[in-house]
Write a protein that holds these residues in place. Structure first.
Motif, mmCIF file in Angstrom:
data_model
loop_
_atom_site.group_PDB
_atom_site.id
_atom_site.type_symbol
_atom_site.label_atom_id
_atom_site.label_comp_id
_atom_site.label_asym_id
_atom_site.label_seq_id
_atom_site.Cartn_x
_atom_site.Cartn_y
_atom_site.Cartn_z
ATOM 1 N N UNK A 1 0.798 -1.235 0.000
ATOM 2 C CA UNK A 1 0.000 0.000 0.000
ATOM 3 C C UNK A 1 0.826 1.279 0.000
ATOM 4 N N UNK A 2 2.097 1.198 0.393
ATOM 5 C CA UNK A 2 2.902 2.398 0.538
ATOM 6 C C UNK A 2 3.526 2.872 -0.754
ATOM 7 N N UNK B 1 7.840 9.593 4.148
ATOM 8 C CA UNK B 1 8.000 9.081 5.503
ATOM 9 C C UNK B 1 6.674 8.420 5.881
ATOM 10 N N UNK B 2 6.695 7.114 6.109
ATOM 11 C CA UNK B 2 5.443 6.390 6.312
ATOM 12 C C UNK B 2 5.620 5.322 7.389
ATOM 13 N N UNK B 3 4.500 4.880 7.919
ATOM 14 C CA UNK B 3 4.533 3.903 9.003
ATOM 15 C C UNK B 3 3.331 2.977 8.901
ATOM 16 N N UNK C 1 9.266 3.665 8.082
ATOM 17 C CA UNK C 1 10.165 3.588 6.930
ATOM 18 C C UNK C 1 10.308 4.938 6.255
ATOM 19 N N UNK C 2 11.471 5.141 5.645
ATOM 20 C CA UNK C 2 11.720 6.249 4.742
ATOM 21 C C UNK C 2 11.598 5.663 3.342
ATOM 22 N N UNK D 1 0.176 7.063 7.947
ATOM 23 C CA UNK D 1 0.258 5.850 8.755
ATOM 24 C C UNK D 1 -0.809 4.884 8.267
ATOM 25 N N UNK D 2 -0.381 3.680 7.895
ATOM 26 C CA UNK D 2 -1.304 2.657 7.413
ATOM 27 C C UNK D 2 -1.697 1.736 8.563
ATOM 28 N N UNK D 3 -2.973 1.487 8.692
ATOM 29 C CA UNK D 3 -3.493 0.579 9.719
ATOM 30 C C UNK D 3 -3.925 -0.719 9.062
ATOM 31 N N UNK D 4 -3.347 -1.842 9.514
ATOM 32 C CA UNK D 4 -3.684 -3.138 8.947
ATOM 33 C C UNK D 4 -3.699 -4.222 9.994
#
Length: 360
Positions: A180-181, A186-188, A202-203, A307-310
């Motif tokens: 999904x990213x 800058x993501x989490x 993660x960068x 921020x991804x919620x899974x």
């Protein structure tokens, strides 16, 4: 001359409640089904036990019913699926970290693959994962070495031959980033599973290890509380039925009927237990999120663009997570319980050929 088997790329999770696999065929053919999950429990079994009372000429395949799975590997027979109750020593090895590189993982992997792949012989090129709390070089090597094998075994009475090459061991939740990213922000990820909640940062696609952390809480606590409720009526609640109750709660549907003798388990008691469990876990989960992603002079989590919620727990913990990280852009991914293994399969299909040679 080496035989060439049909090739499949696979994403696999051992899981502490449910194991799962996602397949991508290397050729242009499509499978009737390419993703499946199964309770991550094994029981010791004896084929003779299943044949008792059947016609003397019956074979194992003649007595198996839908959902019955029997796998024999290295002189040991395991029962899975609906046959767990017919075996002995049923367990999911939850408190043993070796479950990720032991025969427990091998049996689950082979069973899941055989449920989806019609060929008797095939090759799997695999990406799997370890929880953040176990994610280090030595354990990752153990997983690769343990799973990468040429297996000869029987599944539901039919001989099988499978070559497995494990090319990479990811961090649990990393598959959501892949699936999904993007490549630059800058993501989490917040991955709420059956027994663990993993935070991955993660960068782009490069992990920021100091901001990755895992804790042992998740949907399993809700399952246990429901099982204790049913036990008050002197009944046992299988994990599949507990998840069916939780799914009905999350999607505002009527609860499945759970017999407690002459009556059904009251719906108001089910709701009370689930809401109480969620309320009890709110403080721990909020503290974990804020403590891990604390930002000096700014709200927690705001160092990330998204921020991804899974994970399967996304259905139950979404509201409290959004409340804890109010200033963050949180995206609940589609089919959150399957997003990680889909990402692992996509990574497997993209790895360089040299990676698979190293996995032998």
């Amino acid at each position: 001359m080496q035989t060439t088997f049909p090739l499949y790329y696979a994403g696999f999770e051992v899981g502490s409640g449910f194991a799962g696999i996602k397949l991508l065929p290397a050729d242009v053919l499509t499978l009737a089904q390419d993703l499946i999950t199964l309770p991550s429990f094994l029981a010791d079994g004896e084929v003779a036990t299943l044949l008792k009372g059947s016609d003397p000429h019956d074979r194992l395949a003649d007595v198996l019913q839908p959902g019955d799975y029997v796998l024999s590997l290295e002189d040991h027979t395991y029962f899975l699926g609906r046959l767990l109750a017919h075996g002995t020593h049923s367990h999911n090895a939850f408190n043993d970290e070796r479950r990720y590189w032991s025969e427990h993982a091998q049996v689950l992997l082979l069973c899941l693959a055989c449920l989806l792949i019609p060929e008797r012989c095939f090759e799997l090129r695999l990406v799997t994962a370890l929880p953040v709390s176990l994610y280090e070089r030595t354990r990752r090597q153990r997983v690769r070495q343990a799973l990468s094998r040429h297996y000869r075994f029987s599944f539901n009475g039919r001989s099988r031959e499978v070559v497995v090459k494990c090319g990479y061991v990811a961090m649990e939740g990393q598959g959501i980033l892949i699936h999904c990213g993007d490549e630059s922000s800058q993501q989490a990820v917040i991955d709420v599973g059956e027994r663990t909640t993993d935070l991955v940062a993660a960068d782009g696609q490069r992990l920021l290890i100091p901001l990755c952390k895992g804790e042992q809480f998740g949907v399993g606590q809700l399952v246990e509380d429901l099982q204790q409720l049913v036990w008050k009526y002197h009944r046992k609640l299988p994990i599949e039925k507990a998840h069916a109750l939780l799914g009905a709660y999350a999607h505002h549907q009527s609860y499945p009927h759970i017999a407690t003798g002459t009556n059904d388990l009251p719906g108001e008691e089910i709701t009370e237990v689930i809401t109480g469990s969620l309320k009890r876990l709110t403080r721990s989960l909020s503290s974990f999120l804020i403590g891990t992603w604390n930002v000096e002079g700014a709200p927690a989590g705001t160092q990330f663009d998204k921020i991804y919620l899974g994970g399967g727990g996304a259905y139950y913990f979404e509201d409290m997570i959004r409340q804890a990280l109010q200033e963050c852009q949180i995206v609940t991914v589609p089919d959150p319980e399957h997003a990680s293994i889909c990402g692992y399969a996509e990574l497997a299909a993209s790895l360089d050929e040299n990676r698979w040679q190293e996995g032998n």
